[in-house]
Every structure is written in structure tokens, then in C-alpha cells.
Write an enzyme that holds these catalytic residues in place. Structure first.
Site, PDB file in Angstrom:
ATOM      1  N   ASP A  54       0.762  -1.245  -0.063  1.00 22.11           N
ATOM      2  CA  ASP A  54       0.081   0.088   0.127  1.00 22.11           C
ATOM      3  C   ASP A  54       0.704   1.282   0.138  1.00 22.11           C
ATOM      4  OD1 ASP A  54      -2.463  -1.421   0.031  1.00 22.11           O
ATOM      5  OD2 ASP A  54      -2.185  -1.773   2.312  1.00 22.11           O
ATOM      6  N   HIS A  77       5.544  20.919   5.446  1.00 26.41           N
ATOM      7  CA  HIS A  77       4.318  21.333   4.640  1.00 26.41           C
ATOM      8  C   HIS A  77       3.464  20.175   5.060  1.00 26.41           C
ATOM      9  CE1 HIS A  77       6.566  19.594   1.577  1.00 26.41           C
ATOM     10  NE2 HIS A  77       5.430  19.459   0.880  1.00 26.41           N
ATOM     11  N   HIS A  79       1.776  18.110   2.499  1.00 26.84           N
ATOM     12  CA  HIS A  79       1.845  16.803   1.604  1.00 26.84           C
ATOM     13  C   HIS A  79       2.427  15.623   2.266  1.00 26.84           C
ATOM     14  CE1 HIS A  79       1.983  19.622  -1.878  1.00 26.84           C
ATOM     15  NE2 HIS A  79       0.787  19.623  -1.370  1.00 26.84           N
ATOM     16  N   ASP A 167      10.161  21.691   0.082  1.00 23.21           N
ATOM     17  CA  ASP A 167       9.794  21.842  -1.279  1.00 23.21           C
ATOM     18  C   ASP A 167       9.640  23.151  -1.711  1.00 23.21           C
ATOM     19  OD1 ASP A 167       9.887  19.105  -0.886  1.00 23.21           O
ATOM     20  OD2 ASP A 167       7.845  18.766  -1.480  1.00 23.21           O
ATOM     21  N   ASP A 199      15.982  21.089  -2.127  1.00 21.18           N
ATOM     22  CA  ASP A 199      15.188  20.241  -2.626  1.00 21.18           C
ATOM     23  C   ASP A 199      15.783  20.109  -4.202  1.00 21.18           C
ATOM     24  OD1 ASP A 199      13.015  19.388  -4.373  1.00 21.18           O
ATOM     25  OD2 ASP A 199      11.673  21.463  -4.181  1.00 21.18           O
ATOM     26  N   HIS A 367      -1.035  21.854 -15.574  1.00 20.45           N
ATOM     27  CA  HIS A 367      -0.521  21.402 -14.286  1.00 20.45           C
ATOM     28  C   HIS A 367       0.840  21.832 -14.154  1.00 20.45           C
ATOM     29  CE1 HIS A 367       0.131  19.625 -10.425  1.00 20.45           C
ATOM     30  NE2 HIS A 367       0.895  18.787 -11.031  1.00 20.45           N
ATOM     31  N   HIS A 371       7.868  22.567  -7.633  1.00 21.88           N
ATOM     32  CA  HIS A 371       9.531  22.485  -7.385  1.00 21.88           C
ATOM     33  C   HIS A 371      10.226  23.291  -8.424  1.00 21.88           C
ATOM     34  CE1 HIS A 371       8.884  19.014  -4.788  1.00 21.88           C
ATOM     35  NE2 HIS A 371       8.000  18.643  -5.733  1.00 21.88           N
ATOM     36  N   ASP A 446       1.551  -3.138   4.110  1.00 21.92           N
ATOM     37  CA  ASP A 446       0.682  -4.026   3.488  1.00 21.92           C
ATOM     38  C   ASP A 446      -0.811  -4.268   4.408  1.00 21.92           C
ATOM     39  OD1 ASP A 446      -0.856  -5.462   1.941  1.00 21.92           O
ATOM     40  OD2 ASP A 446       0.795  -7.119   1.581  1.00 21.92           O
TER      41      ASP A 446
END
Length: 558
Positions: A54, A77, A79, A167, A199, A367, A371, A446
Site C-alpha cells: 500500500d 508542509h 503533503h 519543497d 530540494d 498543471h 518544485h 501491506d
């Protein structure tokens, strides 16, 4: 610039547990004297060869061995490649977690989604926060990324700051919520940066990352020409992409339907804190969508874990519980695929076209990356003026490209380290070097299992996916020295049994002969019999088919 007034220079260490040699799974350790500061705790999504996995998280063995020295986790951040492993870390180690208002709120929501049961000591920081510790002071500076409240982190030591950029990019036309604090970066650089961790994601690309303003204009053109429904697929945490979609929907007078629980959670939090601006009347329920014409609708959607491609394929196959793709739809994929997911993206686009949709993706510039490219990386280096440099957050080739940029900007080669996961990067006096390694393998998740799937299990899954499985079952009576039942051959994913009767008969005879030969002996080892069956079947099946299925002999005794 770098004060070395103390008679004894103390060693500083930087240890990447993830995020180098790979995209995602960002976790970095900074050690100053006896203090350990953990920067980010991210996950990455599995690569193609990780069958059934997963997510993948960093190995925290070193942190468990030194947990009494950890002063906190500092999040750059919101994300998931920077926060997604936090629950697994906090399940083992109880330490404060520092982050901006939005980052903390999104992380709390993700922990609730993971059904995390522990208590977390979250501490909200902002750009003016200064955190004093015995060995260092920690401060923060805003950076421009695809999500608001993104910060870089400065760990100020007696020899200068160890700076982690997080980032970042530099978009001069960015909305106020996303603007980078360039003046504060310059001040940090003027005070003296001992080491810069920067980054590297777009280090191979020349120039500047395209502006969000340019992307919005491209989207407007698509909205103007779309005749039917617009389906806007993005990551749930791409708040700037979501804001763009709301802006244009309002201009074009389209209603917005949101699909995806993670997306709804992110929207609610971001709207509550003022990071998303939209007239709530613009948003309608899915159940009310049929009251409007197709050309009046935008569907904003994500999928499991906020990733949209799986959900789009379900919509094409008419397996999605809410929405199906139909002829005349315009699908906008405002998301870059995860590493290894490029083929999956191409397959998804092909399926959408077959369903009668018109598709726009990255190649249509709807899009943009969060970065910075080469020129932006140069600007960061100029602002920080680091003594030592460690490129992070990227595959190895990206780190190398970033190191070349730093070299061209005047950073001495001997003052740079291109790191591997687990490297102990030691900074002492006028030298930076790799002085050892800590354990830093992938931990595979998993289902509810954490780390119980390793290389051996993955190898077995790979074998099963390639040549299938071949099982022989025999029941014997040891006293009477005879076979009571079988051998019975069971095959899955190897050959179609009804068309391979001769092969099955010969394989059955091989197993029968081996078992009959061994049970005549007064004593025999089950292990040896099974191994002999494996060896002979393996050779026979490969000679006949040039395939190597997984062979499992089963011998039962009455």
C-alpha cells in the site's frame, strides 16, 4: 561569518532516512551535540515491483535506539510525502510535533483517517516563531510551493545555520498565500549558513518552473471550449490547483461537485482557515447534479489516498459508486504520476479516450510542478551562500544535477556530499564527510501489517505474478508404505490444465515416483522429499515450458 571561537568544535550530523535516491518518503535527522531534530516524516507510494504493497515509509530503527535524544518532529508542509509516516513514528516515539496551522490541521485529519489512537503533542508555529533548544535555535521562513503554509527550517548552531528548504520554487506572480519570504532567506544567508539541504526534484530541468498565472490561462481556454461536463482530477492536497479550478468555474459560471472523502476533508480544513476562497453556493451536492445541464457542471475529484488515477479508471469501467465517464466529458488530469506510475497514467488516458472523453494532462500545461528548476535552485544557493551543501529530495541523478549547479555557483566540490539513505554526514570544523551508516531500508505497509512484508515475500509475489504456482498434494500411509491419495496437481497462473493434460500426467508421475521411492525406506525426512520434488519438477517444467512457477509440494500422512 562562521564563528569558531570555542576551543572545542562540536560535531554536527545530518542523516537522511528517506528522500534521497528516491522521490517521496522524506525524513531527515539533524544532530547538534546531544539533540536530535527530525525533519519531516513522509511516505511514498509503491513502485511496480512492490506487489500488493500500500505505502512505503522510512526505517526508524535509529530513532528508536536514540529516542531519548529526540527534541521534536518539524514538518515543512502538509503533503503526504512529508507527513504520511508520522503516525507510524508516533506509535513508537512520543515527541512534540511542530508545524504551521494548515500543516498541523491536515496532519491531524490524516491521523484520524488512519485511526491513530495515541495522543499527539502538536505545536503550531508560524514564520516568526523561534524555538530555543540547548544546542540550537530553530526558526522558519515561508517558501512558495503548491500548498499554503509551506516553510523552510533553519537550525541555528554555534557555527552557522543548517537550513532545510523543504519543497520550493520561486513564482514572482504567486498569490499572497504562496509567496516566498526572500528577504528572510537573504538574512539567514547573511548571518551564515553552515550547511544547506535543498530540494532537487526539478534540478535536471533548465530555466524556471512555469508560473501559476500561465497555467490558469491555459485552463481558461479549456473551460471555454468544453461542451459537456468537466471532470477535474487532482491530488486532494494540491490546494493551489483546487483554487485555480474554483476561480475559473466562477468565471465560466459552472457549479462544482466534489467527489472523494479525503478531498472533502482537505477542502473543509482549507476553507475554514481561509486558504481556499470560494462562494459556497458555487458548490452543489452530487445528488443535485442532474438538475443542471452538463455544460454547467465541473466535477472536482480525487481517489483513494487523494490519488485520482485509480478513481478515473473505475469511472471508465462504470465501477465507481458515484460517477461514470460518458461521451462528451472533458477530463483534466492536473496531477503528475507517482514514480513508476507513468504507464498507468498513459493507460488511464487511453481508457478515457475509448469512453468518448477528451483528455488534457501535463503535456497540455494545465498543471505545473511545485518544485523549482535550475535557475530557482541557483537563486536559493545565492540567497543562502552555504559553506557546505547536501542536495536532497530526489532520485540520485537529480541530486547529481543539483550538485553540479552548486559547483557552478562556487561551492567547492570537497564541501558537497551526494547522500545515500542512512549516510551519517558529519560536519566538523572545515570538513564534511560520510563517517558511517545507519539502518535505512524501506518499511513496507501491506494492510495493517507494518514491516512484515520483506524482500523474500516480494520475491514470492513476483514469482507468482510471472509464472504462477504449481502445487502437488500427496497423502501417504507410513505404516503400510503406500500412497493413499494423489498425487493431485493444482496449477494457477502457469498453464491451462485442460490443454496440458500430458504435461500434468508426466508431472504427476514424477511426484509419485519420488514419494514411492522414499516411503520404502525405514526412515526418511519430509524436508528432503519435498526438496527433491521441487528440484525435479523445476527442471522438468522448465524444459517443457521455459517457465519457472513457484512449486509447493504438500505431503500429508495418515
Amino acid at each position: 561569518m562562521f564563528s569558531l571561537a570555542k576551543t572545542k568544535v562540536k560535531t554536527k550530523k545530518v542523516i537522511p532516512l528517506g528522500g534521497v535516491g528516491e522521490l517521496g518518503k522524506n525524513m531527515y535527522i539533524v544532530e547538534v551535540e546531544d539533540d536530535i531534530f527530525v525533519i519531516d516524516a513522509g511516505l511514498k507510494f509503491p513502485e511496480d515491483e512492490m506487489y500488493g504493497i500500500d505505502i512505503v515509509i522510512p526505517d526508524i530503527t535509529y530513532l528508536l535506539e536514540n529516542k531519548d535524544r529526540i527534541r521534536g518532529v518539524f514538518l515543512s508542509h502538509g503533503h503526504e510525502d512529508h507527513t504520511g509516516a508520522l503516525g507510524y513514528l508516533l506509535d513508537k516515539i512520543q515527541v512534540p510535533v511542530y508545524g504551521t496551522k494548515l500543516t498541523v490541521a491536515l496532519t491531524k485529519a490524516k491521523l484520524n483517517e488512519q485511526d491513530f489512537q495515541g495522543k499527539v503533542d502538536f505545536r503550531v508555529i508560524h514564520e516568526e516563531t523561534v524555538l530555543p533548544f540547548p544546542s540550537a535555535k530553530i526558526s522558519f521562513f515561508h517558501v512558495n510551493h503548491s500548498i499554503p503554509d509551506s516553510v523552510g527550517i533553519s537550525i541555528e548552531t554555534d557555527e552557522g545555520a543548517i537550513v532545510y528548504t523543504g519543497d520550493f520554487k520561486f513564482d514572482q506572480s504567486a498569490d499572497e498565500l504562496y509567496q516566498a519570504n526572500i528577504s528572510k532567506m537573504a538574512k539567514i544567508g547573511d548571518r551564515g549558513v553552515l550547511c544547506l539541504l535543498s530540494d532537487s526534484t526539478e534540478a535536471e530541468k533548465p530555466g524556471y518552473t512555469p508560473s501559476e498565472v500561465f497555467v490558469e490561462k491555459q485552463l481558461e481556454n479549456v473551460f471555454q471550449t468544453a461542451k459537456g461536463r468537466i471532470i477535474y482530477a487532482c491530488y486532494a492536497s494540491s490546494i493551489n490547483a483546487i483554487q485555480r479550478m474554483f476561480h475559473i468555474s466562477e468565471k465560466m459560471n459552472r457549479k462544482v461537485v466534489m467527489i472523494g472523502k479525503t478531498l472533502q476533508d482537505v477542502f473543509d480544513i482549507s476553507y475554514q482557515f481561509g486558504y481556499l476562497h470560494v462562494d459556497r453556493d458555487r458548490i452543489i451536492r452530487y445528488e443535485d447534479m442532474n438538475r443542471y445541464k452538463d455544460e454547467e457542471i465541473v466535477v472536482l475529484m480525487t481517489g483513494v489516498q487523494g490519488e485520482p488515477l485509480d478513481a478515473l479508471q473505475q469511472m471508465v469501467r462504470k465501477q465507481h459508486r458515484q460517477l461514470h465517464i460518458h461521451k462528451g466529458d472533458t477530463v483534466l488530469i492536473a496531477a503528475s504520476p507517482h514514480r513508476g506510475g507513468e504507464l498507468f497514467l498513459l493507460k488511464t488516458i487511453d481508457m478515457l479516450y475509448r469512453a468518448g472523453a477528451t483528455v488534457f494532462s501535463n503535456q497540455h500545461q494545465i498543471h505545473v510542478s511545485g518544485h523549482g528548476r535550475k535557475e530557482e535552485l541557483k537563486l536559493m544557493l545565492n540567497l543562502m551562500k552555504p559553506k557546505f551543501f547536501v542536495p536532497i529530495h530526489g532520485e540520485y541523478k537529480m541530486l547529481v544535477a543539483h550538485a553540479k549547479i552548486a559547483s557552478h555557483m562556487g561551492v567547492d566540490q570537497k564541501n558537497m556530499i551526494i547522500p545515500e539513505k542512512g549516510d551519517i554526514i558529519e560536519i566538523k570544523g572545515n570538513q564534511i564527510k560520510v563517517s558511517g551508516r545507519v539502518q535505512a531500508s524501506n518499511v513496507l505497509i501491506d494492510g495493517i501489517g507494518v514491516g512484515d512484508v520483506g524482500n523474500i515475500v516480494l520475491r514470492d509475489r513476483r514469482m507468482l505474478s510471472q509464472d504462477g504456482i504449481f502445487i502437488s498434494v500427496v497423502t501417504i500411509n507410513r505404516k503400510e508404505k503406500r500412497i493413499v491419495s494423489g498425487p493431485e496437481i493444482i496449477s494457477r497462473g502457469f498453464v491451462y490444465v485442460r490443454e496440458s493434460e500430458e504435461l500434468m500426467e508426466k508431472a504427476t508421475k514424477i511426484v509419485q515416483d519420488i514419494v514411492e521411492k522414499n516411503i520404502k525406506n525405514e526412515t526418511f525426512e519430509w524436508t528432503n522429499v519435498k526438496q527433491e520434488i521441487r528440484d525435479q519438477l523445476n527442471g522438468f517444467l522448465f524444459n517443457q515450458t521455459k517457465r519457472r512457477p513457484m512449486i509447493i509440494p504438500i505431503i500429508m500422512e495418515l
